[in-house]
Design a protein around this motif. Structure first.
Motif, mmCIF file in Angstrom:
data_model
loop_
_atom_site.group_PDB
_atom_site.id
_atom_site.type_symbol
_atom_site.label_atom_id
_atom_site.label_comp_id
_atom_site.label_asym_id
_atom_site.label_seq_id
_atom_site.Cartn_x
_atom_site.Cartn_y
_atom_site.Cartn_z
ATOM 1 N N UNK A 43 0.829 -1.205 0.000
ATOM 2 C CA UNK A 43 0.000 0.000 0.000
ATOM 3 C C UNK A 43 0.863 1.254 0.000
ATOM 4 N N UNK A 44 1.930 1.271 0.776
ATOM 5 C CA UNK A 44 2.830 2.429 0.797
ATOM 6 C C UNK A 44 3.491 2.650 -0.557
ATOM 7 N N UNK A 45 3.923 1.581 -1.189
ATOM 8 C CA UNK A 45 4.535 1.696 -2.511
ATOM 9 C C UNK A 45 3.511 2.215 -3.516
ATOM 10 N N UNK A 46 2.276 1.729 -3.454
ATOM 11 C CA UNK A 46 1.232 2.199 -4.365
ATOM 12 C C UNK A 46 0.948 3.686 -4.157
ATOM 13 N N UNK A 47 0.892 4.131 -2.905
ATOM 14 C CA UNK A 47 0.654 5.548 -2.620
ATOM 15 C C UNK A 47 1.812 6.390 -3.138
#
Length: 191
Positions: A43-47
């Protein structure tokens, strides 16, 4: 393991070593295959990727373009020159577009590209077609001194500009500039 980490801290400096320690800890957690941590990392990488992509798209849109349109001899080129130089200069009928960067006088250093389009009936629509999709503002210049004579042509061209399908999708700002306000008009009645 603690001694290896402390050696890395001592050799790599405090910031770089702390980051390396954090990466090693993250790798160890990922090896344990904790699904919660893995989903948080994804999720952090996607954000982060979304933010980078959004910044890239926004920087491409940030080039503001104001397009000067109007009928032949309405004063578009003179307005263009006066905005850029602040001086009055004799101009000639344009047969091609002119563009230049205009720096707005404010403390933010804002600038936009002014584009002066020819107003001759045989040229104006083809030039408008070329620049309308990238226009963030349209300045429709009207010759106030000749408005009564040209009202039909002004109305038709204004209608075309306002109802253009791509223009409606792009939703540029719109300004109608009445030019030649200081020109003395004489009527046929001299009483």
């Amino acid at each position: 393991m603690a001694s290896a980490d402390s050696r890395r801290m001592g050799n790599g400096g405090s910031v770089g070593g702390a980051f390396q320690l954090y990466l090693d800890s993250l790798r160890q957690e990922l090896r344990q295959r904790d699904p919660t941590l893995l989903s948080v990392v994804v999720a952090l990488v996607a954000v982060l990727l979304t933010l980078v992509f959004w910044k890239f798209i926004r920087s491409r849109r940030s080039s503001q373009r104001a397009v000067l349109v109007g009928l032949f001899d309405s004063g578009k080129t003179l307005l263009f020159v006066r905005l850029l130089t602040g001086l009055y200069r004799d101009t000639q009928t344009s047969i091609t577009d002119s563009s230049a960067v205009y720096r707005v006088n404010n403390n933010r250093g804002t600038s936009l590209t002014l584009i002066d389009l020819p107003g001759h009936e045989s040229l104006r629509l083809q030039f408008l077609e070329r620049f309308k999709a990238s226009a963030s503002a349209i300045v429709f210049v009207v010759d106030s001194a000749a408005f009564q004579r040209e009202v039909k042509d002004v109305a038709e061209f204004l209608y075309q500009v306002l109802l253009d399908s791509i223009g409606l999708k792009n939703t540029p700002s719109f300004l109608i500039a009445c030019n030649k306000q200081g020109t003395i008009m004489f009527s046929g009645n001299n009483s």
